[in-house]
Motif scaffolding. Structure first.
Motif: not given
Length: 382
Positions: A227-232
């Motif tokens: 899972i990617i959140v804010d590109g991270k």
């Protein structure tokens, strides 16, 4: 009257002797029953003394395992294959060989394959080797093109099954839950790295190459489902959609989420890769940071007796308690949540009913193991 009473007394004494003898016989039989019958199947399959796998007892168990293997090559879950099968049970297993039911859930299939390998190393019955290879082929067949494995295989089309029975549809999806996919990948890695446990089987180079390919595709799936959140990159859900790779629900109380539990074994698998790619390194770094950011301090799980005498699981404040993590974190708020079977999110363990509160693992300390290993892993990859 005196004779009648005398006869009755003799009958009572006789019956008492019979009952006592029968009870003693049953107790003796239970006491003298083989130790392996008192164990769980998983322990019998892989944790008995090495010499036991060459015994007559092991041969009898192996016959059960052969009978219970599905035509596709897998096995069903939660079955005590080491127990004596009645004639009717054997007929039922044989009759159901062609039915859907093979699975990787709860260690199924992988456990049976490990057992067959152990027995074959002592008893070179070719049927064990054939069954092992059939099970290995089953693993290869079950893998999706995107690299993931479902919980059950074969599976119906998920869209069609959703119409028929939405409670079963989650078994189609890529399953990290209960470490199903990680267990499968680690098994394949042992195959192609020539683990001594499988040496006697003389597994072909072709199958080893297939194992390498399947493992690498599995790693690719792991990277693509993170899972990617804010590109991270962060962590994973317990299951991801078999086509879109998005987080999806399983049982009614297992909603789409960040998993503080299943993500641990995924990270461990990635850390065990020799000469990891920059993508794998970034994946591990992202997950480690997520674990650091989402640990919970100052509480621990405890037990208290209710007025009805039942023990109840409670959260206790304790500033000295080791860090713990929730099993489920909301995908939007990233806060821990809990659920009853109605699927409605609650903010605390106390808000859900007794059955789910005490019958499910809502917290875990497992992430600490990868946090502890992380500094050493960084040195290794350098």
């Amino acid at each position: 009257m005196y004779l009648t009473n005398k006869i009755m007394i003799k009958q009572i004494i006789y019956i008492s002797i019979v009952v006592f003898s029968l009870t003693s016989f049953i107790a003796s039989a239970q006491q003298n029953s083989p130790d392996y019958l008192k164990k769980r199947w998983k322990d019998v399959a892989t944790k008995m003394p090495d010499e036991w796998y060459g015994s007559e007892e092991a041969k009898q168990v192996a016959e059960n395992v052969l009978i219970c293997q599905k035509d596709m090559g897998g096995w069903t879950k939660n079955k005590p294959y080491h127990h004596v099968l009645t004639k009717a049970e054997k007929e039922e297993y044989i009759k159901g060989k062609s039915e859907i039911g093979g699975t990787f859930d709860n260690g199924a299939t992988i456990t049976e394959l490990r057992f067959l390998a152990k027995v074959y190393s002592h008893i070179p019955d070719n049927r064990y080797k054939q069954a092992f290879n059939k099970g290995l082929d089953y693993i290869f067949m079950a893998q999706y093109e995107n690299g993931g494995w479902p919980q059950f295989f074969p599976v119906k089309d998920a869209d069609e099954e959703m119409k028929l029975d939405h409670t079963k549809a989650y078994s189609m999806h890529i399953t990290y839950n209960d470490d199903a996919m990680v267990n499968t990948m680690n098994f394949l890695k042992e195959i192609f790295t020539n683990n001594k446990a499988f040496e006697s089987l003389d597994i072909s180079e072709k199958k080893k190459e297939m194992g390498i390919k399947a493992f690498n595709k599995g790693v690719e799936c792991i990277l693509n489902t993170q899972i990617i959140v804010d590109g991270k990159p962060t962590v994973w859900c317990a299951q991801h959609h078999y086509k879109t790779l998005a987080p999806v629900k399983a049982r009614s109380y297992e909603l789409p989420s960040f998993s503080g539990s299943e993500s641990v074994r995924i990270v461990q698998l990635l850390m065990d890769i020799d000469q990891p790619s920059k993508e794998v390194i970034a994946s591990v770094n992202g997950a480690i940071q997520w674990f650091k950011d989402h640990k919970i301090e100052g509480i621990r799980l405890g037990r208290e007796k209710q007025p009805d005498g039942k023990m109840n699981r409670v959260v206790v404040e304790d500033k000295n308690a080791p860090a713990i993590w929730g099993r489920f974190y909301d995908l939007e708020t990233e806060k821990v949540f809990f659920c009853d079977r109605d699927g409605i999110k609650k903010n605390s363990l106390a808000e859900i009913g007794y059955e789910r509160r005490n019958g499910y693992g809502w917290y875990t300390t497992a992430p600490q193991s990868v946090l502890d290993r992380y500094p050493e892993w960084l040195k290794e990859i350098e």
